[in-house]
Design an enzyme around this catalytic site. Structure first.
Site, PDB file in Angstrom:
ATOM      1  CE  LYS A  89       4.892  -7.256  -9.977  1.00 15.67           C
ATOM      2  NZ  LYS A  89       5.108  -6.709  -8.632  1.00 15.67           N
ATOM      3  NE  ARG A 135       3.859  -3.040   0.650  1.00 17.41           N
ATOM      4  CZ  ARG A 135       3.796  -2.595   1.881  1.00 17.41           C
ATOM      5  NH1 ARG A 135       3.665  -1.320   2.113  1.00 17.41           N
ATOM      6  NH2 ARG A 135       3.881  -3.423   2.883  1.00 17.41           N
ATOM      7  CB  CYS A 138       0.361   1.461  -1.448  1.00 16.92           C
ATOM      8  SG  CYS A 138       0.161   0.436  -2.884  1.00 16.92           S
ATOM      9  NE  ARG A 170       0.585  -3.711  -0.604  1.00 19.04           N
ATOM     10  CZ  ARG A 170       1.046  -4.027  -1.808  1.00 19.04           C
ATOM     11  NH1 ARG A 170       0.996  -3.163  -2.788  1.00 19.04           N
ATOM     12  NH2 ARG A 170       1.574  -5.219  -2.029  1.00 19.04           N
ATOM     13  N   PRO A 171       0.859  -1.884   5.766  1.00 16.80           N
ATOM     14  CG  PRO A 171      -0.114  -2.721   7.702  1.00 16.80           C
ATOM     15  CD  PRO A 171      -0.400  -2.418   6.276  1.00 16.80           C
ATOM     16  CB  VAL A 172       6.538  -2.627   6.993  1.00 14.14           C
ATOM     17  CG1 VAL A 172       6.468  -2.480   5.476  1.00 14.14           C
ATOM     18  CG2 VAL A 172       6.812  -1.276   7.650  1.00 14.14           C
ATOM     19  CG  ASP A 173       2.084  -4.309  11.446  1.00 14.46           C
ATOM     20  OD1 ASP A 173       1.964  -4.354  10.214  1.00 14.46           O
ATOM     21  OD2 ASP A 173       1.232  -4.785  12.221  1.00 14.46           O
ATOM     22  CG  LEU A 174       2.288  -8.386  10.572  1.00 18.42           C
ATOM     23  CD1 LEU A 174       1.288  -9.192   9.754  1.00 18.42           C
ATOM     24  CD2 LEU A 174       2.185  -8.745  12.052  1.00 18.42           C
TER      25      LEU A 174
HETATM   26  C1  UD1 Z   1       2.692  -9.540  -2.055  1.00 19.50           C
HETATM   27  C2  UD1 Z   1       2.719  -9.397  -3.550  1.00 19.50           C
HETATM   28  C3  UD1 Z   1       1.471  -8.693  -4.045  1.00 19.50           C
HETATM   29  C4  UD1 Z   1       0.223  -9.421  -3.546  1.00 19.50           C
HETATM   30  C5  UD1 Z   1       0.281  -9.661  -2.035  1.00 19.50           C
HETATM   31  C6  UD1 Z   1      -0.836 -10.544  -1.526  1.00 19.50           C
HETATM   32  C7  UD1 Z   1       5.055  -9.266  -4.162  1.00 19.50           C
HETATM   33  C8  UD1 Z   1       6.184  -8.441  -4.688  1.00 19.50           C
HETATM   34  N1  UD1 Z   1       3.894  -8.624  -3.941  1.00 19.50           N
HETATM   35  O1  UD1 Z   1       2.657  -8.238  -1.490  1.00 19.50           O
HETATM   36  O2  UD1 Z   1       1.487  -8.667  -5.476  1.00 19.50           O
HETATM   37  O3  UD1 Z   1      -0.923  -8.653  -3.836  1.00 19.50           O
HETATM   38  O4  UD1 Z   1       1.541 -10.291  -1.683  1.00 19.50           O
HETATM   39  O5  UD1 Z   1      -0.846 -11.747  -2.200  1.00 19.50           O
HETATM   40  O6  UD1 Z   1       5.193 -10.451  -3.969  1.00 19.50           O
HETATM   41  N2  UD1 Z   1       0.143  -6.761   6.298  1.00 19.50           N
HETATM   42  C9  UD1 Z   1       0.162  -6.214   7.559  1.00 19.50           C
HETATM   43  N3  UD1 Z   1       1.372  -5.957   8.129  1.00 19.50           N
HETATM   44  C10 UD1 Z   1       2.560  -6.220   7.508  1.00 19.50           C
HETATM   45  C11 UD1 Z   1       2.525  -6.798   6.221  1.00 19.50           C
HETATM   46  C12 UD1 Z   1       1.297  -7.061   5.625  1.00 19.50           C
HETATM   47  O7  UD1 Z   1      -0.877  -5.945   8.141  1.00 19.50           O
HETATM   48  O8  UD1 Z   1       3.611  -5.963   8.104  1.00 19.50           O
HETATM   49  C13 UD1 Z   1      -1.157  -7.032   5.640  1.00 19.50           C
HETATM   50  C14 UD1 Z   1      -1.361  -6.235   4.350  1.00 19.50           C
HETATM   51  O9  UD1 Z   1      -1.846  -4.952   4.606  1.00 19.50           O
HETATM   52  C15 UD1 Z   1      -2.366  -7.109   3.623  1.00 19.50           C
HETATM   53  C16 UD1 Z   1      -1.955  -8.533   4.041  1.00 19.50           C
HETATM   54  O10 UD1 Z   1      -1.182  -8.394   5.228  1.00 19.50           O
HETATM   55  O11 UD1 Z   1      -3.661  -6.850   4.101  1.00 19.50           O
HETATM   56  C17 UD1 Z   1      -1.161  -9.296   3.014  1.00 19.50           C
HETATM   57  O12 UD1 Z   1      -0.062  -8.507   2.582  1.00 19.50           O
HETATM   58  P1  UD1 Z   1       1.290  -9.173   2.094  1.00 19.50           P
HETATM   59  O13 UD1 Z   1       1.075 -10.608   1.830  1.00 19.50           O
HETATM   60  O14 UD1 Z   1       2.375  -8.803   3.053  1.00 19.50           O
HETATM   61  O15 UD1 Z   1       1.555  -8.408   0.712  1.00 19.50           O
HETATM   62  P2  UD1 Z   1       2.953  -8.039   0.077  1.00 19.50           P
HETATM   63  O16 UD1 Z   1       3.989  -9.009   0.500  1.00 19.50           O
HETATM   64  O17 UD1 Z   1       3.211  -6.586   0.249  1.00 19.50           O
END
Ligand code: UD1
Length: 429
Positions: free
Chosen positions: A22, A102, A126, A131-135
């Site tokens: 997936k 998401r 969520c 689960r922020p998108v700042d990065l």
């Molecule tokens: C993806 C997976 C999800 C998995 C996760 C971690 C998909 C569709 N989903 O989710 O199943 O649980 O990886 O392996 O592939 N973070 C920030 N800022 C951001 C983005 C992330 O602080 O802008 C933090 C998140 O809150 C979290 C960490 O970084 O603590 C990892 O998140 P991330 O790897 O981005 O998860 P997803 O890509 O959403």
């Protein structure tokens, strides 16, 4: 709403086919936005999230056709999607759609790369913590996009195209890495991504993009280099096997006892999880058809596991391992370092008789002699499947409510489990 009924106590024996991943399928489908030519994806799992993403892409004008089953094919084979983004008619991804899944936020990067603009709803809260998108936004800005937040939407503009740059992630992020790669492939010049996620799904998407004409090297390491090209073409790509589904069924077999071949599974995609199972006393044997998992009579040993980005133990298998450890002979500890608050399954496992206590990001699981079936429900997809695993070893009947979470991420779960001898059925509402 559908429910799943499980009666515990059956051994599992036979073969479970593993579907396409997936978490690779979703970004691969999104990558289709980068070209006007057709992208053909094989081994696509039949999942609610895939159907939803088809709708989201359809809203942008993308045409998705699903090849019918060919004669001799069974539902064990994934489906083939032909995806054509010949004409993008709309660069807005609305709240009603993005809020349901998401990962659909990730359309931001290819839309800006190809169309010079996008307006994508912020994904919102969520069930597994903030689960922020700042990065993801930082990565787009580094590549020259101008970002505004307007009415709950991220509005990104790069009218003169994106420009290659250095992106250093302060934290490993899968979505951030996908975003950086998809934005950089059509950028002018070279992009270097430092502290990139090394999850196998990143490598799978990079392989597909390279078939489409992109120039990406280093995917699978923490330093990825992307040399921008002016256009991408169509390609054909088969989705890699789902390592989370593999680990989930491995734990189901470990829980119920028995011997099952996880067909098409690849051990190198989940070595940390297989090591945890071996430490627990489960027999794990890679074969050229997949991975054989067996537990015959011996009890489960407790383990100490900390979740972290790949190649460490995945957060997406944390709930399932916890379910397994509820029956270990001793006390286990599981530390969750990826997502805060990803312990929603704990209260439900306790309803089945588990002894679990939480202290911040650390769970202590005291193995118990017996679990007892009950009504349970869960709030996210990995948590729901952990309840199914616990139910396989619980006395009597367990009803798992809110099955739609399972349908998002597990293809034909009840058929795959009943095919190896579990007593499990779907109760349709
Ligand atoms: C993806 C997976 C999800 C998995 C996760 C971690 C998909 C569709 N989903 O989710 O199943 O649980 O990886 O392996 O592939 N973070 C920030 N800022 C951001 C983005 C992330 O602080 O802008 C933090 C998140 O809150 C979290 C960490 O970084 O603590 C990892 O998140 P991330 O790897 O981005 O998860 P997803 O890509 O959403």
């Amino acid at each position: 709403m559908d429910r799943i009924r499980i009666v515990g106590g059956r051994r599992l024996d036979g073969v479970i086919p593993i579907s396409g991943a997936k978490n690779a399928t979703l970004p691969l489908m999104i990558a289709s936005l980068l070209t006007g030519e057709t992208l053909t994806l094989d081994n696509v799992p039949r999942l609610a999230d895939v159907v939803l993403l088809q709708r989201i892409l359809g809203n942008h004008g993308v045409d998705v056709t699903v090849s019918g089953k060919r004669s001799g094919e069974t539902a064990d084979h994934g489906q083939t999607l032909h995806i054509s983004a010949a004409r993008i008619v709309d660069t807005t991804a609305p709240y009603e759609l993005v809020s349901k899944m998401r990962a659909s936020f990730w359309v931001l990067a290819p839309l800006v790369a190809r169309m010079g603009q996008a307006r994508v709803s912020m994904p919102g809260g969520c069930a597994i913590g903030t689960r922020p998108v700042d990065l993801l936004i930082m990565a787009m800005e580094r590549l020259g996009a101008r970002i505004d937040i307007d009415g709950g939407y991220v509005v990104a503009r790069a009218p003169h195209g994106l420009k290659g740059a250095e992106i250093v992630f302060p934290k490993v992020t899968v979505g951030g890495t996908h975003t950086a790669i998809m934005a950089a492939v059509l950028a002018d010049g070279t992009t270097v991504i430092e502290n990139a996620a090394r999850e196998p799904e990143i490598g799978d998407v990079a392989d597909c993009l390279n078939k489409m004409g992109a120039r990406i090297s280093g995917a699978g390491t923490n330093r990825i280099v992307v040399e921008g090209v002016t256009r991408l073409n169509g390609a054909r790509h088969a989705v890699l096997p789902d390592r989370i589904e593999t680990g989930t069924y491995a734990m189901a077999v470990a829980m119920a006892g028995g011997e099952v071949l996880l067909q098409n599974a690849r051990p190198e995609l989940l070595q940390a999880a297989l090591d945890a199972l071996s430490n627990a006393g489960v027999s794990v044997t890679p074969t050229n058809q997949g991975i054989r998992i067996a537990r015959n009579g011996a009890g489960l040993q407790p383990v100490e596991v900390t979740t972290a980005p790949f190649p460490s133990f995945p957060t997406d298998l944390q709930a399932q391992l916890m379910a397994l450890m509820t029956r270990a002979r001793g006390t286990s500890h599981i530390v969750e370092t990826v997502f805060e608050n990803r312990f929603m399954h704990v209260q439900e496992l306790v309803r089945l008789g588990a002894h679990i206590s939480l202290e911040g990001e650390r769970a202590t699981i005291e193995g118990v002699e017996r679990l007892k079936g009950a009504q349970v429900m869960a709030t996210d997809l990995r948590a729901s499947v952990s309840l199914v695993i616990a139910a396989l070893a619980a006395e009597g009947e367990t009803i798992v409510n809110r099955v739609y979470h399972l349908d998002r991420g597990f293809e034909r779960l009840e058929q795959k489990l009943s095919g190896v001898g579990a007593e499990v059925e779907r109760l349709s509402a």
